[in-house]
Design a protein around this motif. Sequence first.
Motif, PDB file in Angstrom:
ATOM      1  N   UNK A  60      16.203 -55.758  89.990  1.00 27.20           N
ATOM      2  CA  UNK A  60      17.091 -56.754  90.627  1.00 27.20           C
ATOM      3  C   UNK A  60      16.361 -58.082  90.540  1.00 27.20           C
ATOM      4  N   UNK A  61      16.902 -59.015  89.774  1.00 24.93           N
ATOM      5  CA  UNK A  61      16.240 -60.293  89.542  1.00 24.93           C
ATOM      6  C   UNK A  61      17.157 -61.421  89.990  1.00 24.93           C
ATOM      7  N   UNK A  62      16.652 -62.177  90.965  1.00 23.71           N
ATOM      8  CA  UNK A  62      17.435 -63.294  91.521  1.00 23.71           C
ATOM      9  C   UNK A  62      16.698 -64.580  91.199  1.00 23.71           C
ATOM     10  N   UNK A  63      17.330 -65.452  90.415  1.00 17.65           N
ATOM     11  CA  UNK A  63      16.689 -66.709  90.006  1.00 17.65           C
ATOM     12  C   UNK A  63      17.571 -67.892  90.410  1.00 17.65           C
ATOM     13  N   UNK A  64      16.955 -69.076  90.400  1.00 14.63           N
ATOM     14  CA  UNK A  64      17.682 -70.287  90.798  1.00 14.63           C
ATOM     15  C   UNK A  64      17.133 -70.891  92.069  1.00 14.63           C
ATOM     16  N   UNK A  65      15.816 -70.719  92.308  1.00 13.36           N
ATOM     17  CA  UNK A  65      15.123 -71.264  93.480  1.00 13.36           C
ATOM     18  C   UNK A  65      15.723 -70.792  94.807  1.00 13.36           C
ATOM     19  N   UNK A  66      15.873 -69.469  95.004  1.00  7.70           N
ATOM     20  CA  UNK A  66      16.378 -69.010  96.306  1.00  7.70           C
ATOM     21  C   UNK A  66      15.261 -69.046  97.343  1.00  7.70           C
ATOM     22  N   UNK A  67      15.615 -69.350  98.595  1.00 10.33           N
ATOM     23  CA  UNK A  67      14.593 -69.288  99.644  1.00 10.33           C
ATOM     24  C   UNK A  67      14.525 -67.845 100.151  1.00 10.33           C
ATOM     25  N   UNK A  68      13.727 -67.607 101.169  1.00  7.74           N
ATOM     26  CA  UNK A  68      13.496 -66.227 101.639  1.00  7.74           C
ATOM     27  C   UNK A  68      14.771 -65.568 102.131  1.00  7.74           C
ATOM     28  N   UNK A  69      15.622 -66.347 102.792  1.00  9.23           N
ATOM     29  CA  UNK A  69      16.859 -65.760 103.323  1.00  9.23           C
ATOM     30  C   UNK A  69      17.748 -65.257 102.191  1.00  9.23           C
ATOM     31  N   UNK A  70      17.772 -66.003 101.074  1.00  5.83           N
ATOM     32  CA  UNK A  70      18.611 -65.585  99.944  1.00  5.83           C
ATOM     33  C   UNK A  70      17.968 -64.382  99.258  1.00  5.83           C
ATOM     34  N   UNK A  71      16.640 -64.402  99.175  1.00  6.09           N
ATOM     35  CA  UNK A  71      15.956 -63.271  98.527  1.00  6.09           C
ATOM     36  C   UNK A  71      16.188 -61.987  99.313  1.00  6.09           C
ATOM     37  N   UNK A  72      16.267 -62.075 100.637  1.00  3.99           N
ATOM     38  CA  UNK A  72      16.467 -60.888 101.469  1.00  3.99           C
ATOM     39  C   UNK A  72      17.884 -60.359 101.363  1.00  3.99           C
ATOM     40  N   UNK A  73      18.781 -61.123 100.750  1.00  2.00           N
ATOM     41  CA  UNK A  73      20.191 -60.726 100.726  1.00  2.00           C
ATOM     42  C   UNK A  73      20.396 -59.398 100.012  1.00  2.00           C
ATOM     43  N   UNK A  74      19.512 -59.048  99.062  1.00  2.00           N
ATOM     44  CA  UNK A  74      19.746 -57.810  98.301  1.00  2.00           C
ATOM     45  C   UNK A  74      19.743 -56.606  99.237  1.00  2.00           C
ATOM     46  N   UNK A  75      18.920 -56.660 100.293  1.00  2.00           N
ATOM     47  CA  UNK A  75      18.869 -55.528 101.234  1.00  2.00           C
ATOM     48  C   UNK A  75      20.147 -55.456 102.057  1.00  2.00           C
ATOM     49  N   UNK A  76      20.633 -56.615 102.468  1.00  2.00           N
ATOM     50  CA  UNK A  76      21.882 -56.643 103.263  1.00  2.00           C
ATOM     51  C   UNK A  76      23.049 -56.182 102.402  1.00  2.00           C
ATOM     52  N   UNK A  77      23.073 -56.644 101.148  1.00  2.00           N
ATOM     53  CA  UNK A  77      24.189 -56.288 100.258  1.00  2.00           C
ATOM     54  C   UNK A  77      24.166 -54.793  99.978  1.00  2.00           C
ATOM     55  N   UNK A  78      22.974 -54.276  99.710  1.00  2.00           N
ATOM     56  CA  UNK A  78      22.853 -52.855  99.404  1.00  2.00           C
ATOM     57  C   UNK A  78      23.371 -52.012 100.564  1.00  2.00           C
ATOM     58  N   UNK A  79      22.925 -52.318 101.766  1.00  2.00           N
ATOM     59  CA  UNK A  79      23.345 -51.537 102.937  1.00  2.00           C
ATOM     60  C   UNK A  79      24.845 -51.682 103.175  1.00  2.00           C
ATOM     61  N   UNK A  80      25.372 -52.896 103.020  1.00  2.00           N
ATOM     62  CA  UNK A  80      26.810 -53.121 103.279  1.00  2.00           C
ATOM     63  C   UNK A  80      27.658 -52.345 102.272  1.00  2.00           C
ATOM     64  N   UNK A  81      27.259 -52.370 100.994  1.00  2.00           N
ATOM     65  CA  UNK A  81      28.050 -51.671  99.967  1.00  2.00           C
ATOM     66  C   UNK A  81      28.013 -50.159 100.203  1.00  2.00           C
ATOM     67  N   UNK A  82      26.844 -49.649 100.510  1.00  2.00           N
ATOM     68  CA  UNK A  82      26.727 -48.200 100.718  1.00  2.00           C
ATOM     69  C   UNK A  82      27.548 -47.777 101.935  1.00  2.00           C
ATOM     70  N   UNK A  83      27.482 -48.560 103.007  1.00  2.00           N
ATOM     71  CA  UNK A  83      28.221 -48.213 104.226  1.00  2.00           C
ATOM     72  C   UNK A  83      29.729 -48.321 104.048  1.00  2.00           C
ATOM     73  N   UNK A  84      30.171 -49.084 103.052  1.00  2.00           N
ATOM     74  CA  UNK A  84      31.617 -49.197 102.812  1.00  2.00           C
ATOM     75  C   UNK A  84      32.094 -48.208 101.759  1.00  2.00           C
TER      76      UNK A  84
END
Lengths: 240, 253
Positions: free
Chosen positions: A30-54
């Motif tokens: 999982x590669x996120x580029x474009x100068x994301x800050x820490x909050x954006x970098x952490x989004x992969x965990x939130x997205x993963x959990x949200x998709x699995x739970x749905x």
Amino acid sequence: MLVKVYGGSVFGISATMVTVEVNIDKGVGYFLVGLPDNAVKESCHRIHAALVNLGCSFPGRKITINMAPADMRKEGSAYDLPLAIGILAASGQLPQDALSDYLIMGELSLDGGLQPIKGALPLAIQAREEGFKGFILPAQNAREAAIVDDLAIYGLENLSQALDFFKGEKSQRPWSSKCERPSTSSETKTNPTSPMYAGKKTSNAAWRSPPQGGTTSYWWVPLERARPCWPSAWPPSCRP
Amino acid sequence: MLAKRLASILPPMSLQEALETTEIHSVCGRLKENSGLMATRPFRAPHHSISDAALVSGGSYPQPGEISLAHNGVLFLDELPEFKRGVLEAMRQPLEDREVTISRAKFTLTYPASFTLVAAMNPSPSGYFEEATSSRNGLRSAARRYQNSLSGPLLDRIDMHIEVNPVAFEALSQTRRGEPSAAIRKRVSAACECQAQRFKDRKTSTAMRRCNAARPSSSARSTEQEEPCSKTPCNASHSPREPTTESSRWLVP
């Protein structure tokens, strides 16, 4: 497959468009580029959990996400929703035909719910300026974004409503035009009145003639771009 | 207490003002959930321990400061000499320009800051006016030092200076209610319209400028600002006559 989803970044009190490009290819990572800050970098965990739970699947392939313009710092957690929609569209779980018509922003909870974002109004103004058909955002910010005219505002409660919207399974109506007027009772609570100062004659004399130099503002908001939608719902002072 | 009530008697915000104010509060995340256009003028009263970055805006990624959050509203600074000098001096430019420009290595941001500044202070560190006029040198110099903590250019940017005298206990404890804010607000709105008509061409009269410039403490800024301020009571009474001595008393000393 490459998919483009559109979000926005608030800079000062205006907004600029951010294109979220999601590419899914052979490999792993999982590669996120474009100068994301820490909050954006952490989004992969939130997205993963949200998709699995749905009940959706998080693709176990090489996911490359570019947030353009790549030299502008991306801050905040409001990019969760466009990233999630982009991942689902690029993995074939969501049709991508209508994605370019909408600006999408929102923070995801682990259960798929949408959390409010900052700067919904400048984002809506910019979305209208860029010619988007609609703005998809959390329901708590819908009323704020609905101030902007000629832009359909879709306030959603959770990610599954967004999925249904793009699949066309349940029709979503733009945010209701029947805004209630702001209550005058809340206005009097926050603005105390003056009757108790009957004894202060000197001060009251000055208060009856407060500074009238006016609040000259050097900041402009072109009203022809962002007229409020519903004149009947404005406070009386704001009506033309 | 009076400052808190100022926002309730100012004229209602126009559409443009409401839009600008709502944008700034939206960016800071200060709008409540499910709230739309802001209808009330903002009132901000920061504590005197505030930093210059929080008041004016600053930091590596600047967010609107208190002066921008008070845009189109009221910024109340209680105990003005207790604020750090650097913090107060940082307000000089926004008070003049009605906006604040923050420059960093990679970008420059401009935030609007058109606010009504209300400041309150005691005449001496102990709070008693008698110290300022005392015959004892030590007390008088302490009071003078306290007042001199405010720089001349900052005071020059404040248009009205009002002395609030102590109120007798009998007057404070009377049960007669004063005039309600709604009634005062109507008069203020009418006076603002009168002011706007008077100065729609934004020209001060030559006679007024000559009279203002004759005062030894007048700067060019105070000369410009005195006419609009001195016409305030005339606007309130919708009178075309020249300002009275009462209004002159409020001007920059």
